[in-house]
Write a protein that holds these residues in place. Sequence first.
Motif, mmCIF file in Angstrom:
data_model
loop_
_atom_site.group_PDB
_atom_site.id
_atom_site.type_symbol
_atom_site.label_atom_id
_atom_site.label_comp_id
_atom_site.label_asym_id
_atom_site.label_seq_id
_atom_site.Cartn_x
_atom_site.Cartn_y
_atom_site.Cartn_z
ATOM 1 N N PHE A 76 12.167 4.197 -5.332
ATOM 2 C CA PHE A 76 11.871 5.138 -4.112
ATOM 3 C C PHE A 76 11.304 6.173 -4.740
ATOM 4 C CE2 PHE A 76 12.671 8.910 -1.399
ATOM 5 C CZ PHE A 76 12.279 8.225 -0.322
ATOM 6 N N TYR A 77 11.928 6.900 -5.706
ATOM 7 C CA TYR A 77 11.281 8.092 -6.329
ATOM 8 C C TYR A 77 10.198 7.709 -7.388
ATOM 9 C CZ TYR A 77 15.392 10.372 -4.333
ATOM 10 O OH TYR A 77 16.426 10.868 -3.679
ATOM 11 N N LYS A 78 10.232 6.529 -7.972
ATOM 12 C CA LYS A 78 9.102 6.213 -8.934
ATOM 13 C C LYS A 78 7.770 5.781 -8.251
ATOM 14 C CE LYS A 78 8.217 3.270 -13.101
ATOM 15 N NZ LYS A 78 8.622 2.157 -13.722
ATOM 16 N N TYR A 79 7.679 5.131 -7.085
ATOM 17 C CA TYR A 79 6.792 4.591 -6.576
ATOM 18 C C TYR A 79 6.434 5.430 -5.309
ATOM 19 C CZ TYR A 79 6.464 1.134 -9.931
ATOM 20 O OH TYR A 79 6.329 0.503 -11.128
ATOM 21 N N TYR A 80 7.488 5.096 -4.229
ATOM 22 C CA TYR A 80 7.249 5.752 -2.755
ATOM 23 C C TYR A 80 6.951 7.159 -2.876
ATOM 24 C CZ TYR A 80 8.070 5.237 2.445
ATOM 25 O OH TYR A 80 7.743 5.347 3.668
ATOM 26 N N LEU A 81 7.489 7.922 -3.553
ATOM 27 C CA LEU A 81 7.276 9.404 -3.360
ATOM 28 C C LEU A 81 6.244 9.924 -4.345
ATOM 29 C CD1 LEU A 81 10.839 11.019 -2.796
ATOM 30 C CD2 LEU A 81 9.134 10.421 -0.985
ATOM 31 N N LYS A 132 0.650 -1.291 -0.047
ATOM 32 C CA LYS A 132 -0.055 0.091 -0.137
ATOM 33 C C LYS A 132 0.877 1.293 0.061
ATOM 34 C CE LYS A 132 -3.758 -2.321 -0.092
ATOM 35 N NZ LYS A 132 -4.247 -2.255 -1.503
ATOM 36 N N GLU A 133 1.970 1.351 0.690
ATOM 37 C CA GLU A 133 2.766 2.499 0.922
ATOM 38 C C GLU A 133 3.985 2.613 -0.084
ATOM 39 O OE1 GLU A 133 3.722 3.730 4.909
ATOM 40 O OE2 GLU A 133 1.887 2.926 5.728
#
Length: 279
Positions: free
Chosen positions: A273-278, A76-77
């Motif tokens: 991290f930059y493509k999905y998490y943020l 989810k996150e």
Amino acid sequence: MDYGSKNGPEAKQIEVRSRTCSLMSCLSDDSPQLIQTLREKYIEKPGSGDYNFTIPVDQYRSNKTRPSKMTYKVDKEIFKGKIKDGFFVEAGAYNFERGSTSLYYELEHNWTGLLVEPFSRFYDEGIQKNRKAYSINSCLSLVDRPSVIKYSILTEGLNEDGPLALQCFPLYSLLLAVGSPTVHYFSLDIEGGEFQVLKTIPWDKVDIWVLCIETHFVGERSEGSRDDLIEYLHERGYIHLDGFNEEYAHFVHTVTREVVPIRDDFFIRQDIFYKYYLN
């Protein structure tokens, strides 16, 4: 993962099946001979029939946190529920159902993957679950070639004083044997030795997005510290999600008998991290 009921005075009497071959230790982790041997003699292909779980599949699907609360949180996150038909690796897969860190992805998003479990009794239970994933009754090698390593049932991990000799293979070899997939989620829970396994991986040859690593035995049952592990992965382009883990379970330490919280550390590759998490 330590479940308490697996351990006990009777554990030493449990027989473990293991196919070992010291001659394989001469083979490199990308040896064609090794990869072919893994495909033909060690790795089981994904099941194709109905699941055979202890509870109905619909109960897992209706309560998505049942298999693993943290796996659900990662989806989810981090992935935002967008990764369908992905691939997982779960090292320390127990019986492929209880406490599984990969089952959620398989049921919810049609992932497949690789389940690794060294203890034959648990593996035999797991293979009956008919998971839609490759599996192997083996352990992950602590060096970049096949190896035979001692295993302790009482600590559920690799131990030089353990009474059992198990055949172990490099993670990279296993990935080559199943087609070199992108690994979207790698769960590494082998009760010590996690740092050593990570050091065997040729990071420029694999595509691993997110890692969940059990770290409460790092530095206790093997060399290196948790800080060393975090720095090692940072140097290879992974961001440590400090504070991402939630305290969700405890275990009784086999030596001190203290009740200790399970500690998992999560890492995500910088581009993911930059493509999905943020995003």
